[in-house]
Design a protein around this motif. Structure first.
Motif, PDB file in Angstrom:
ATOM      1  N   ALA A  33      -0.370 105.838-110.494  1.00 49.42           N
ATOM      2  CA  ALA A  33      -0.343 104.832-111.549  1.00 49.42           C
ATOM      3  C   ALA A  33       0.106 103.472-111.007  1.00 49.42           C
ATOM      4  CB  ALA A  33       0.594 105.288-112.667  1.00 49.42           C
ATOM      5  N   PHE A  34       1.087 103.487-110.092  1.00 52.22           N
ATOM      6  CA  PHE A  34       1.536 102.238-109.496  1.00 52.22           C
ATOM      7  C   PHE A  34       0.411 101.563-108.714  1.00 52.22           C
ATOM      8  CE2 PHE A  34       3.463  99.875-105.987  1.00 52.22           C
ATOM      9  CZ  PHE A  34       4.280  98.990-106.695  1.00 52.22           C
ATOM     10  N   ASP A  35      -0.331 102.352-107.926  1.00 54.07           N
ATOM     11  CA  ASP A  35      -1.476 101.785-107.197  1.00 54.07           C
ATOM     12  C   ASP A  35      -2.504 101.202-108.160  1.00 54.07           C
ATOM     13  OD1 ASP A  35      -0.318 102.474-104.829  1.00 54.07           O
ATOM     14  OD2 ASP A  35      -1.404 104.369-104.622  1.00 54.07           O
ATOM     15  N   TYR A  36      -2.745 101.935-109.252  1.00 51.25           N
ATOM     16  CA  TYR A  36      -3.729 101.463-110.224  1.00 51.25           C
ATOM     17  C   TYR A  36      -3.299 100.128-110.834  1.00 51.25           C
ATOM     18  CZ  TYR A  36      -6.381 101.157-114.567  1.00 51.25           C
ATOM     19  OH  TYR A  36      -7.177 100.720-115.594  1.00 51.25           O
ATOM     20  N   PHE A  37      -2.028 100.057-111.251  1.00 48.29           N
ATOM     21  CA  PHE A  37      -1.545  98.814-111.870  1.00 48.29           C
ATOM     22  C   PHE A  37      -1.538  97.663-110.851  1.00 48.29           C
ATOM     23  CE2 PHE A  37       0.804 101.729-114.899  1.00 48.29           C
ATOM     24  CZ  PHE A  37      -0.108 101.529-115.918  1.00 48.29           C
ATOM     25  N   THR A  38      -1.214  97.978-109.597  1.00 45.14           N
ATOM     26  CA  THR A  38      -1.207  96.926-108.565  1.00 45.14           C
ATOM     27  C   THR A  38      -2.598  96.351-108.361  1.00 45.14           C
ATOM     28  OG1 THR A  38       0.647  98.029-107.463  1.00 45.14           O
ATOM     29  CG2 THR A  38      -0.613  96.425-106.175  1.00 45.14           C
ATOM     30  N   GLU A  39      -3.600  97.243-108.196  1.00 48.46           N
ATOM     31  CA  GLU A  39      -4.972  96.776-107.999  1.00 48.46           C
ATOM     32  C   GLU A  39      -5.488  96.053-109.235  1.00 48.46           C
ATOM     33  OE1 GLU A  39      -6.659  96.868-105.269  1.00 48.46           O
ATOM     34  OE2 GLU A  39      -5.136  97.967-104.115  1.00 48.46           O
ATOM     35  N   ALA A  40      -5.145  96.564-110.419  1.00 42.84           N
ATOM     36  CA  ALA A  40      -5.589  95.910-111.654  1.00 42.84           C
ATOM     37  C   ALA A  40      -4.938  94.535-111.810  1.00 42.84           C
ATOM     38  CB  ALA A  40      -5.264  96.796-112.855  1.00 42.84           C
ATOM     39  N   TYR A  41      -3.657  94.402-111.401  1.00 44.55           N
ATOM     40  CA  TYR A  41      -2.975  93.121-111.495  1.00 44.55           C
ATOM     41  C   TYR A  41      -3.607  92.095-110.561  1.00 44.55           C
ATOM     42  CZ  TYR A  41       1.012  89.977-112.181  1.00 44.55           C
ATOM     43  OH  TYR A  41       1.793  88.913-112.495  1.00 44.55           O
ATOM     44  N   ILE A  42      -3.966  92.556-109.348  1.00 46.27           N
ATOM     45  CA  ILE A  42      -4.644  91.652-108.403  1.00 46.27           C
ATOM     46  C   ILE A  42      -5.994  91.216-108.961  1.00 46.27           C
ATOM     47  CG2 ILE A  42      -5.685  91.532-106.115  1.00 46.27           C
ATOM     48  CD1 ILE A  42      -3.480  93.443-105.158  1.00 46.27           C
ATOM     49  N   ALA A  43      -6.739  92.176-109.539  1.00 46.41           N
ATOM     50  CA  ALA A  43      -8.029  91.828-110.135  1.00 46.41           C
ATOM     51  C   ALA A  43      -7.848  90.891-111.320  1.00 46.41           C
ATOM     52  CB  ALA A  43      -8.754  93.100-110.570  1.00 46.41           C
ATOM     53  N   PHE A  44      -6.751  91.043-112.065  1.00 43.59           N
ATOM     54  CA  PHE A  44      -6.493  90.166-113.204  1.00 43.59           C
ATOM     55  C   PHE A  44      -6.234  88.736-112.725  1.00 43.59           C
ATOM     56  CE2 PHE A  44      -3.356  88.184-116.056  1.00 43.59           C
ATOM     57  CZ  PHE A  44      -4.106  88.135-117.219  1.00 43.59           C
ATOM     58  N   PHE A  68     -11.397  96.385-115.685  1.00 40.73           N
ATOM     59  CA  PHE A  68     -11.100  96.902-114.348  1.00 40.73           C
ATOM     60  C   PHE A  68     -11.923  98.168-114.097  1.00 40.73           C
ATOM     61  CE2 PHE A  68      -7.284  95.095-116.374  1.00 40.73           C
ATOM     62  CZ  PHE A  68      -7.191  93.917-115.636  1.00 40.73           C
ATOM     63  N   GLU A  69     -13.215  97.996-113.920  1.00 40.22           N
ATOM     64  CA  GLU A  69     -14.103  99.157-113.751  1.00 40.22           C
ATOM     65  C   GLU A  69     -13.873  99.855-112.415  1.00 40.22           C
ATOM     66  OE1 GLU A  69     -18.070  97.840-114.239  1.00 40.22           O
ATOM     67  OE2 GLU A  69     -17.890  97.470-116.411  1.00 40.22           O
ATOM     68  N   GLU A  70     -13.723  99.084-111.337  1.00 36.60           N
ATOM     69  CA  GLU A  70     -13.534  99.716-110.031  1.00 36.60           C
ATOM     70  C   GLU A  70     -12.248 100.528-109.989  1.00 36.60           C
ATOM     71  OE1 GLU A  70     -13.710  96.796-107.027  1.00 36.60           O
ATOM     72  OE2 GLU A  70     -15.810  96.219-107.405  1.00 36.60           O
ATOM     73  N   GLN A  71     -11.178  99.952-110.550  1.00 36.78           N
ATOM     74  CA  GLN A  71      -9.913 100.676-110.556  1.00 36.78           C
ATOM     75  C   GLN A  71     -10.009 101.945-111.418  1.00 36.78           C
ATOM     76  OE1 GLN A  71     -10.239  97.438-110.996  1.00 36.78           O
ATOM     77  NE2 GLN A  71      -9.324  96.627-109.112  1.00 36.78           N
ATOM     78  N   ASP A  72     -10.716 101.819-112.553  1.00 40.67           N
ATOM     79  CA  ASP A  72     -10.892 103.003-113.410  1.00 40.67           C
ATOM     80  C   ASP A  72     -11.706 104.083-112.694  1.00 40.67           C
ATOM     81  OD1 ASP A  72      -9.473 101.709-115.348  1.00 40.67           O
ATOM     82  OD2 ASP A  72     -11.249 100.997-116.452  1.00 40.67           O
ATOM     83  N   LYS A  73     -12.766 103.657-112.016  1.00 41.78           N
ATOM     84  CA  LYS A  73     -13.590 104.635-111.304  1.00 41.78           C
ATOM     85  C   LYS A  73     -12.794 105.320-110.196  1.00 41.78           C
ATOM     86  CE  LYS A  73     -18.056 102.407-112.170  1.00 41.78           C
ATOM     87  NZ  LYS A  73     -19.220 101.738-111.543  1.00 41.78           N
TER      88      LYS A  73
END
Length: 537
Positions: A151-162, A169-174
């Motif tokens: 979950a931390f990795d997901y939020f980190t990547e999503a925050y960078i994409a934001f 955040f399709e890539e992070q979801d996939k």
């Protein structure tokens, strides 16, 4: 960068770590090729074993990049760079312990004798690293901290994409879905295997439940085998008797041949003695002429007799051939007759009333007496009438069985028609019951609705009554008549509500009674039908 399960620190520039693996042994190379081939096939990379035996630079680069992608899917390969320039950085990034021993010049001809063992060992190390990563995937959800890290990795990547202006955040979801899909892949596969196994077991259970008991089948097979054994024993006894007859015939012929040979030797000895006697006799010329004339006459007669004997022998030989052919045909016909008796179950003992009759026949063509060539019961007087009687009996039994079958079919048709009639009656009764239930529901709904209206009216009257009482207290006796009228209306509403409740209860009791009678009637009809079917069966 994820370094793998068996990552070791990279050696320094002054330290050269020697590879302890026997990479130059042919057996170890064969093992590494087989492991690499199996792993590439398992990761959906099409390759043949011949490619690993005589590899080219292009194939080595494709295999190397595929294995690195399996280990680290996010590794940034640059298609514009030369493979020699990015080979060493990849190994150092993955912390390959023996990267300093590899020369980039080897990549021009990776299949050469001096370069291929070390490069094959690199591929094998990447395969082992990929297997370790796969095992890590399988075990990466055994602790809640793993989920939190994901979950931390997901939020980190999503925050960078934001921060880069993305709202979805399709890539992070996939990526997250892929990780959980890999987690559940083994469980889903096991579940599918268990379902398939359950389906097979159910099908096997249904097959065993529908098919007859194995004991009955074995008992039936045992009966057939016992019957075949008895028939085979009878046929064996018959052939044994025929063999005995043939042995006796051969012995008789040998004895007769011995006797005739001895007679021939005796005649030859007599001829020699007579010739010696003639030589020692003193005969006159007339006697010699006469004897010569007699000798010539006898010689001509003897020649004529020899010619007749030869013709007779030819005739006998032709007759023997004809007799042999007819005997073989007769034996074939007798074998066919015996097989028919065996298939029809007419070997002794024959069922009543023919238990005293033996229908078997035996043929002995070597016997001298023509009356004894065919032994057994008389064909015209015994066997043929018996077979005709048996055939007539079987035809009668078949006609009786056919009549019984037609009778059973008619009874079955009648039972089927009665079942259809009973089903039609049951459907009609079910329709009536459904209608009665709907009427009961309508009555219940109407009663409930009227009860609600009555309750509302009673509440309204109570409020008016309370208001009237308040008004009576203020206006005195002038509103007493109004209060009495409201009380009378209230009692009427209470009586109406009680009457509606009684009617609803009576309607429910009536419908319940009719449903119970319907169930009893259906049960009686089904019991009657079951008894009728059992009696008919």
């Amino acid at each position: 960068m994820w370094g793998g399960a068996g990552a070791l620190p990279a050696p320094s520039g002054s330290q050269v770590l020697k590879d302890p693996r026997p990479i130059r042994e042919r057996s170890y190379q064969a093992k590494m090729r087989q492991e690499i081939f199996s792993w590439l096939q398992g990761t959906e990379y099409e390759i043949s074993m011949q490619t690993l035996t005589s590899i080219t630079g292009k194939d080595f680069r494709a295999i190397f990049q595929h294995l690195v992608t399996v280990v680290d899917p996010s590794y940034p390969f640059d298609p514009k760079m030369r493979f020699e320039d990015e080979f060493q950085p990849v190994l150092k990034a993955l912390r390959y312990p023996f990267a300093s021993q590899i020369d980039n010049k080897w990549l021009a001809a990776p299949g050469s004798m001096h370069s291929w063992p070390a490069l094959l060992a690199v591929l094998y190390w990447l395969v082992e690293l990929g297997k370790a990563r796969w095992i890590g995937y399988q075990k990466s959800f055994s602790d809640p901290i793993h989920h939190q890290a994901l979950a931390f990795d997901y939020f980190t990547e999503a925050y960078i994409a934001f921060f880069h202006g993305a709202d979805i955040f399709e890539e992070q979801d996939k990526f997250l879905e892929a990780r959980y899909s890999k987690k559940n892949e083994r469980v889903v596969n096991d579940l599918e295997e268990q379902r398939e196994r359950l389906s097979r077991i159910k099908a096997e259970f249904e097959q065993l439940h529908v098919s007859a008991a194995p004991l009955e089948k074995l008992q039936k097979t045992h009966g057939f085998l016992v019957s075949d054994r008895a028939k085979f024993h009878d046929v064996f006894q018959r052939f044994e008797s025929r063999k005995k007859h043939l042995i006796d015939t051969i012995a008789h012929e040998k004895a007769e041949l011995t006797i005739r040979t001895s007679n021939l030797e005796q005649l030859k000895n007599d001829h020699v003695k007579l010739a010696e006697v003639v030589k020692v006799q003193n005969l006159t010329p007339e006697e010699v002429v006469r004897m010569n004339t007699d000798h010539e006459t006898l010689a001509r007669n003897l020649e004529d007799l020899r010619h007749r004997i030869a013709e007779a022998q030819k005739a006998v030989m032709s007759l023997e051939v004809v007799m042999t052919n007819r005997g073989a045909a007769a034996e074939e016909a007798l074998d066919l007759y015996t097989n028919l008796l065996s298939s029809l179950g007419l070997f002794p003992p024959i069922p009543h009333p023919f238990q005293e009759i033996d229908l078997t026949l035996q043929l002995n063509i070597a016997i001298s007496n023509p009356q004894q060539v065919l032994t057994g019961s008389d064909i015209r007087k015994v066997i043929k009438p018996t077979l005709s009687t048996v055939a007539e009996t079987k035809r009668t039994e078949r006609a009786d069985v056919e009549s019984e079958r037609i009778k059973v079919d008619n009874e079955l048709d009648q039972l089927t028609l009665e079942c259809e009639n009973v089903d039609e009656e049951v459907r009609e009764i079910e329709k009536k019951v459904v209608g009665l239930n709907e009427q009961a529901d309508d009555l219940r709904d109407a009663a409930q609705q009227e009860a609600m209206v009555s309750n509302a009216e009673a509440a309204r009257l109570e409020r008016e009554l309370a208001h009237a009482r308040t008004a009576a207290l203020s206006s005195g006796m002038g509103v007493k008549s109004r209060l009495q009228a409201l009380q009378f209306d209230y009692r009427e509403q209470l009586a109406k509500v009680a009457r509606l409740k009684d009617e609803t209860i009576r309607a429910i009791a009536k419908n319940s009674n009719e449903i119970g009678l319907y169930k009893e009637e259906v049960s009686a009809q089904l019991r009657h039908l079951k008894n009728f079917v059992e009696e008919g069966g």
